[in-house]
Design an enzyme around this catalytic site. Structure first.
Site, PDB file in Angstrom:
ATOM      1  N   TYR A 148       8.769  -0.470  -4.961  1.00 21.53           N
ATOM      2  CA  TYR A 148       9.232  -1.846  -4.700  1.00 21.53           C
ATOM      3  C   TYR A 148       8.733  -2.780  -5.798  1.00 21.53           C
ATOM      4  O   TYR A 148       9.504  -3.512  -6.425  1.00 21.53           O
ATOM      5  CB  TYR A 148       8.705  -2.276  -3.329  1.00 21.53           C
ATOM      6  CG  TYR A 148       8.864  -3.742  -3.007  1.00 21.53           C
ATOM      7  CD1 TYR A 148      10.121  -4.285  -2.755  1.00 21.53           C
ATOM      8  CD2 TYR A 148       7.750  -4.584  -2.927  1.00 21.53           C
ATOM      9  CE1 TYR A 148      10.268  -5.625  -2.437  1.00 21.53           C
ATOM     10  CE2 TYR A 148       7.885  -5.922  -2.605  1.00 21.53           C
ATOM     11  CZ  TYR A 148       9.147  -6.438  -2.365  1.00 21.53           C
ATOM     12  OH  TYR A 148       9.277  -7.767  -2.052  1.00 21.53           O
ATOM     13  N   VAL A 197       2.236  -6.956   9.011  1.00 25.27           N
ATOM     14  CA  VAL A 197       1.031  -7.014   9.850  1.00 25.27           C
ATOM     15  C   VAL A 197       1.117  -8.053  10.966  1.00 25.27           C
ATOM     16  O   VAL A 197       0.729  -7.777  12.102  1.00 25.27           O
ATOM     17  CB  VAL A 197      -0.241  -7.188   8.979  1.00 25.27           C
ATOM     18  CG1 VAL A 197      -0.291  -8.537   8.276  1.00 25.27           C
ATOM     19  CG2 VAL A 197      -1.496  -6.980   9.799  1.00 25.27           C
TER      20      VAL A 197
HETATM   21  N1  UDP Z   1      -1.851  -3.606   8.314  1.00 27.08           N
HETATM   22  C1  UDP Z   1      -2.741  -3.349   9.350  1.00 27.08           C
HETATM   23  N2  UDP Z   1      -2.242  -3.126  10.612  1.00 27.08           N
HETATM   24  C2  UDP Z   1      -0.910  -3.172  10.894  1.00 27.08           C
HETATM   25  C3  UDP Z   1      -0.012  -3.442   9.840  1.00 27.08           C
HETATM   26  C4  UDP Z   1      -0.514  -3.659   8.557  1.00 27.08           C
HETATM   27  O1  UDP Z   1      -3.954  -3.310   9.159  1.00 27.08           O
HETATM   28  O2  UDP Z   1      -0.554  -2.968  12.067  1.00 27.08           O
HETATM   29  C5  UDP Z   1      -2.370  -3.911   6.953  1.00 27.08           C
HETATM   30  C6  UDP Z   1      -1.710  -3.222   5.763  1.00 27.08           C
HETATM   31  O3  UDP Z   1      -2.220  -1.942   5.550  1.00 27.08           O
HETATM   32  C7  UDP Z   1      -2.062  -4.186   4.644  1.00 27.08           C
HETATM   33  C8  UDP Z   1      -2.022  -5.542   5.320  1.00 27.08           C
HETATM   34  O4  UDP Z   1      -2.128  -5.274   6.724  1.00 27.08           O
HETATM   35  O5  UDP Z   1      -3.386  -3.973   4.189  1.00 27.08           O
HETATM   36  C9  UDP Z   1      -0.778  -6.341   5.036  1.00 27.08           C
HETATM   37  O6  UDP Z   1       0.322  -5.512   5.220  1.00 27.08           O
HETATM   38  P1  UDP Z   1       1.804  -6.062   5.321  1.00 27.08           P
HETATM   39  O7  UDP Z   1       2.677  -4.897   5.655  1.00 27.08           O
HETATM   40  O8  UDP Z   1       1.869  -7.216   6.244  1.00 27.08           O
HETATM   41  O9  UDP Z   1       2.175  -6.642   3.894  1.00 27.08           O
HETATM   42  P2  UDP Z   1       1.754  -6.429   2.375  1.00 27.08           P
HETATM   43  O10 UDP Z   1       0.934  -7.620   2.054  1.00 27.08           O
HETATM   44  O11 UDP Z   1       0.989  -5.142   2.213  1.00 27.08           O
HETATM   45  O12 UDP Z   1       3.058  -6.389   1.669  1.00 27.08           O
END
Ligand code: UDP
Length: 339
Positions: A148, A197
């Site tokens: 991505y 998240v």
């Molecule tokens: N994450 C988490 N629990 C969840 C979903 C995501 O701890 O249920 C973590 C994920 O591994 C990352 C952060 O939250 O470190 C943000 O992830 P997100 O998918 O929101 O977006 P990113 O900033 O990675 O694009």
């Protein structure tokens, strides 16, 4: 100004349209294959066109020629999709976006390209990410999460090269974790992968399911209120200083770990509902949660001095960001399906 927004039906687009209707200064036409998030968002200066930019080429080109600026919001932006369907990600986030760039070049229309803070990649230093000076560091090919960021990074580089050649006027926006009403979607208790998240945590709070902390929950993110993000758009598009520049759109004052976020959202949920959540906290590896090829990273806060110079300042704090986003999903008709 006449604005044509491609990919208007998503979270950023629907909130941007709401902002532009409220502002009432521009004539806006939005095109997308979905419009669920646009329900109830209506105004005299907004028209929706049902269509796919890659297939309904004549319509997309017509809109591009009509507009003073094209806003490209077409993207898959969930890490779970990068891991599960890397080729779909590159198809949409690179090849489809390239078509929009071609339409803009042909019509001589300015392009406002939404990119991602993910182009910075892994944290290598403790300095803030600077729009023009920071390195862009990806993980290995075997970690397909980075497909991505790679797609977006190449797209940015091509747009920039056209800017240098002098045949394209553009602005590139790098969003830092925008959150607000209509963000992503909810999931049933215990789900893995899927949305981002905020949506996982609010789903867990509503359903009573576990809160997953991926890779220990020590990773940092800076979250940005979607209204601050929409105001940033206006500052960039309306200001001559926004032309042929790249901008971080983020809030450096909202830096928080995922463990801290789980706690914050739990407290806000309790205040809003009067119910004390007792969700089990489960620590899980990134590969178990998202699948093979996931790699997590710690993110440092954005430097937003370039955008500040255009008169913009993010004003909504962490509490406001998550309170408003949680409130949106508290309406029973919005969460009934996951219970
Ligand atoms: N994450 C988490 N629990 C969840 C979903 C995501 O701890 O249920 C973590 C994920 O591994 C990352 C952060 O939250 O470190 C943000 O992830 P997100 O998918 O929101 O977006 P990113 O900033 O990675 O694009």
């Amino acid at each position: 100004m006449k604005l044509a927004i491609f990919g208007v039906g998503g979270f950023i687009g629907s909130n941007l349209v709401e902002h532009l209707i409220e502002q009432g200064e521009h004539e806006v036409v939005g095109m997308d294959v979905t419009k669920d998030k646009l329900a109830g968002i209506e105004g005299p200066n907004f028209r929706f066109v049902d269509g796919n930019v890659g297939e309904d080429v004549a319509t997309a080109k017509e809109l591009t020629a009509w507009a003073d600026a094209v806003v490209d919001l077409i993207a898959y932006a969930n890490p779970s999709i990068y891991v599960q369907s890397p080729l779909d990600v590159v198809q949409l986030n690179f090849f489809e976006n390239m078509k929009i760039l071609e339409y803009c070049l042909e019509a001589g229309t300015r392009l406002i390209q939404y990119s991602t803070s993910e182009v910075y990649g892994k944290r290598t230093r403790d300095e803030e990410y600077h729009d023009d000076h920071s390195d862009l560091v990806m993980g290995p090919v075997q970690k397909q999460r980075w497909i991505y960021a790679s797609s977006k990074q190449l797209l940015e580089r091509i747009i920039y090269a056209h800017g240098i050649r002098g045949d394209l006027e553009y602005s590139i926006i790098r969003p830092f974790n925008f959150v607000g009403p209509r963000f992503d979607y909810l999931v049933p208790a215990g789900s893995r992968g899927g949305p981002r998240v905020f949506s996982h945590f609010v789903s867990a709070l509503l359903s009573g399911g576990p809160i997953h902390l991926v890779d220990g929950g020590g990773q940092h993110r800076c979250f940005t209120h979607i209204k601050d993000a929409s105001e940033a758009f206006s500052a960039i598009v309306e200001n001559p200083g926004g032309r042929n520049e790249i901008f971080n759109v983020g809030n450096p004052n909202t830096n928080i770990t995922m463990r801290g976020l789980a706690e914050l959202m739990t407290n806000i949920y309790e205040e809003l509902t009067g119910k004390k959540p007792d969700n089990e906290i489960i620590e899980i590896s990134g590969e178990d949660f998202y699948g093979k090829g996931y790699e997590d990273m710690d993110r440092v806060p954005p430097n937003v001095d370039k955008l500040r110079a255009l008169g913009w300042e993010p004003t909504r704090d962490l509490d406001t960001i998550f309170r408003e986003a949680i409130e949106y999903y508290l309406a029973p008709e919005r969460h009934a399906a996951i219970l």
